[in-house]
Design an enzyme around this catalytic site. Structure first.
Site, mmCIF file in Angstrom:
data_model
loop_
_atom_site.group_PDB
_atom_site.id
_atom_site.type_symbol
_atom_site.label_atom_id
_atom_site.label_comp_id
_atom_site.label_asym_id
_atom_site.label_seq_id
_atom_site.Cartn_x
_atom_site.Cartn_y
_atom_site.Cartn_z
ATOM 1 N N GLU A 190 0.845 -1.083 -0.031
ATOM 2 C CA GLU A 190 0.118 0.131 -0.085
ATOM 3 C C GLU A 190 0.777 1.098 -0.120
ATOM 4 O O GLU A 190 0.621 2.264 -0.747
ATOM 5 C CB GLU A 190 -0.872 -0.060 1.162
ATOM 6 N N ASP A 226 -1.376 -5.219 3.879
ATOM 7 C CA ASP A 226 -1.271 -5.276 5.388
ATOM 8 C C ASP A 226 -2.175 -6.763 5.641
ATOM 9 O O ASP A 226 -3.248 -6.839 4.973
ATOM 10 C CB ASP A 226 -1.964 -4.172 6.380
ATOM 11 N N ASP A 279 -4.642 -7.700 7.345
ATOM 12 C CA ASP A 279 -6.033 -7.546 8.126
ATOM 13 C C ASP A 279 -7.248 -7.246 7.203
ATOM 14 O O ASP A 279 -7.046 -7.544 6.009
ATOM 15 C CB ASP A 279 -6.041 -6.428 9.158
ATOM 16 N N GLU A 326 -8.944 -4.923 5.851
ATOM 17 C CA GLU A 326 -8.518 -3.606 5.020
ATOM 18 C C GLU A 326 -7.523 -4.031 3.907
ATOM 19 O O GLU A 326 -7.804 -3.991 2.788
ATOM 20 C CB GLU A 326 -8.289 -2.529 5.644
ATOM 21 N N TYR A 378 3.535 -5.596 13.165
ATOM 22 C CA TYR A 378 2.232 -4.979 12.725
ATOM 23 C C TYR A 378 1.267 -4.302 13.753
ATOM 24 O O TYR A 378 0.945 -5.031 14.967
ATOM 25 C CB TYR A 378 1.404 -5.807 11.898
ATOM 26 N N ARG A 393 -1.458 -3.332 14.234
ATOM 27 C CA ARG A 393 -3.187 -3.474 14.611
ATOM 28 C C ARG A 393 -3.294 -5.093 15.054
ATOM 29 O O ARG A 393 -3.570 -6.091 14.139
ATOM 30 C CB ARG A 393 -4.109 -3.188 13.233
ATOM 31 N N HIS A 444 -1.280 -13.095 14.206
ATOM 32 C CA HIS A 444 -0.688 -11.756 14.669
ATOM 33 C C HIS A 444 -0.085 -11.916 16.035
ATOM 34 O O HIS A 444 -0.328 -12.655 16.784
ATOM 35 C CB HIS A 444 -1.943 -10.694 14.820
#
Length: 532
Positions: free
Chosen positions: A7, A79, A81, A83, A281, A283, A326
């Protein structure tokens, strides 16, 4: 030539260093498609979303397609997740038009080892994650787009908005403000005796609480010019385990408090540190830590502080859905860090918390002394003391706990008080929420997800619903009007239990247990039915 797509340009630059020759790394600059800005973008019969190109992204993708057409393999490294998975989904949808060798590469830190392993283990898009993103995006669009006009019409104020998580969060802030406004100040009274023994000052308290000073006066008469005797002295060693490593919520709360910045800024800085390859990461719901990295950090603790400070890799009870593979938020290593400024402070906070979580317990010796006035042995006074015997993890991640020294006392020892008096204690009203305490409360109630909290609080401020006053979130008059209106018209939306229920159902989509359209349809229907 292989193509690797992420991204952000920062992330692309970090990864390009590890891939070297034979690779081209490109960035999408975030999402490439989203629901349209000026229309609902959702078919109300089928719930099919209408995703459109974001401004400038079609041209950017056309350029990436030219490279993709010549690539042997294409890796989507967005990423790990919802999104990121949605971005990867839309990328694949477009790139399949020019190349079919497309793989999803998932990683949680930007290091050479992590990127190499991600490429080696690359697979396909996780459609459950994509469905989870669709369900959240569509439900949030329906609630925001369909309900906000009610506010504009009935409260006659444009610019107001309704949100699935935003509105219950605002209710928390408004309810706390009303508790403060309606709080009746209350005072209580205790009898306290102060002593000085061998040069050490300490105090003992008669545990009975009095509503009025006059209620304590009969007892005070018995204590005039009286000596006290030590009834008992007890000691206990207490171990204080280290704090957990950071996850998203605890990092937002702690960094916001310590660094004095918004949770939104904390999250943006953490994302940048991740993209620069400095932390994992940011999140995550998880406290899990890679065993190999934990061993590396514990060796550092032994070299720096000594064997006595080395603890163990602890296991923590986590939610059923703790974002799969994660980890906690930790540094990727201790040899590379930001040069200066807030980023260095945030990195240092994450690093010291990580090391502390792997360190030994702190040990405190606690004392309890029971004293009796010679005039009446039924009046029991207690004095408590605390002494840090071994600092353990607190040497790495300091915690403010003041030692309360007590002199050496023995059973039967008679001592004279310096003074005996009535102490007034006023019960304070509940405090307003800070950004940090609000995100903790949202997490405890199961409202929303940690990855969205920073955005939610920013929205509340941007909409004029709250202002920051001395570090606390204070609701405006508009906030009171909005909450009262929504509580009356859409009580399900504002109900904390129902908000958690919606979130649990959305998580079930991510786990592949429920169909995303059914979850959206049922949740939205219940929100609207509450109005009828």
């Amino acid at each position: 030539m292989n193509l690797f797509i992420v991204e952000s340009p920062t992330k692309a630059k970090s990864i390009a260093k590890y891939l070297g020759n034979g690779w081209v790394v490109r960035a999408t600059l975030g999402h490439i498609k989203d629901l349209p800005e000026r229309e609902l973008g959702v078919d109300m019969k089928t719930l099919e979303p209408k995703y459109v190109w974001l401004r400038g992204k079609k041209k950017l993708l056309d350029n990436i397609k030219k490279i993709a057409k010549k690539a042997q393999k294409i890796y989507l490294g967005t990423d790990p997740d919802r999104e990121g998975e949605a971005i990867a989904y839309f990328l694949k949808e477009e790139l399949l038009k020019v190349n079919t060798s497309i793989y999803r590469a998932t990683f949680y830190e930007i290091t050479k080892k992590a990127i190499t392993e991600a490429i080696r283990g690359a697979s396909d898009i996780n459609l459950n994650l994509v469905s989870a993103q669709f369900s959240r995006r569509v439900l949030d669009r329906l609630i925001g787009y369909k309900l906000s006009p009610f506010l504009w019409r009935d409260l006659k104020e444009r610019g107001l908005s309704v949100g699935r998580v935003q509105s219950p969060a605002l209710r928390l802030i408004v309810e706390r403000e009303r508790q403060i406004q309606n709080f009746k100040r209350k005072k209580y009274y205790y009898i306290k005796a102060e002593f000085v023994v061998d040069g050490v000052e300490f105090s003992a308290v008669f545990k009975q609480r009095f509503e009025k000073p006059s209620n304590a006066e009969p007892f005070m008469k018995k204590l005039k010019d009286v000596m006290f005797v030590v009834k008992s002295v007890s000691k206990e060693m207490q171990k204080e385990p280290p704090p957990k490593p950071f996850n998203t919520v605890s990092l937002q709360a702690e960094a916001s408090k310590i660094l004095g910045i918004s949770v939104d800024k904390v999250q943006k800085m953490a994302q940048k540190l991740y993209e620069e390859g400095l932390i994992t990461y940011p999140r995550t719901d998880s406290y899990r830590m890679n065993k190999e990295k934990a061993q590396e950090f514990m060796k550092y603790i032994e070299r720096t502080y000594g064997k006595d400070y080395v603890g163990r890799l602890r296991k923590y009870k986590e939610k059923a859905l703790a974002w799969g593979a994660h980890e906690c938020i930790r540094p990727t290593g201790l040899d590379k860090k930001p040069e200066s400024g807030l980023e260095l402070k945030l990195w240092s906070l994450i690093s010291s918390r990580t090391l502390a979580s792997l360190s030994s317990d702190a040990i405190r010796e606690k004392f309890l002394v029971v004293l009796l006035p010679l005039s009446d042995h039924t009046l029991e006074f207690t004095a408590e003391g605390c002494l840090l015997v071994f600092d353990g993890w607190t040497r790495i991640y300091p915690k403010e706990v003041k030692d309360r020294a007590l002199p050496h006392l023995e059973d039967g020892q008679v001592i004279k008080p310096k003074r005996v008096y009535i102490e007034e204690v006023e019960v304070p009203p509940p405090p307003r929420y800070t950004e940090g305490s609000l995100v903790k409360t949202l997490e405890n109630l199961g409202i929303g997800r940690p990855s969205t909290y920073a955005t939610i609080i920013k929205t509340l401020k941007d909409r004029g619903y709250v202002v920051l006053e001395k570090g606390y979130l204070k609701p405006t008059e508009t906030a009171f009007k909005v909450v009262d209106y929504l509580m009356e018209k859409f009580p399900h939306l504002m109900d904390y239990g129902f908000t958690k229920y919606m979130e649990d159902n959305l998580d079930a989509v991510e786990e592949g247990k429920k169909d995303w359209k059914e979850v959206v349809r049922e949740s939205y229907r219940r929100v609207l039915n509450a109005k009828e």
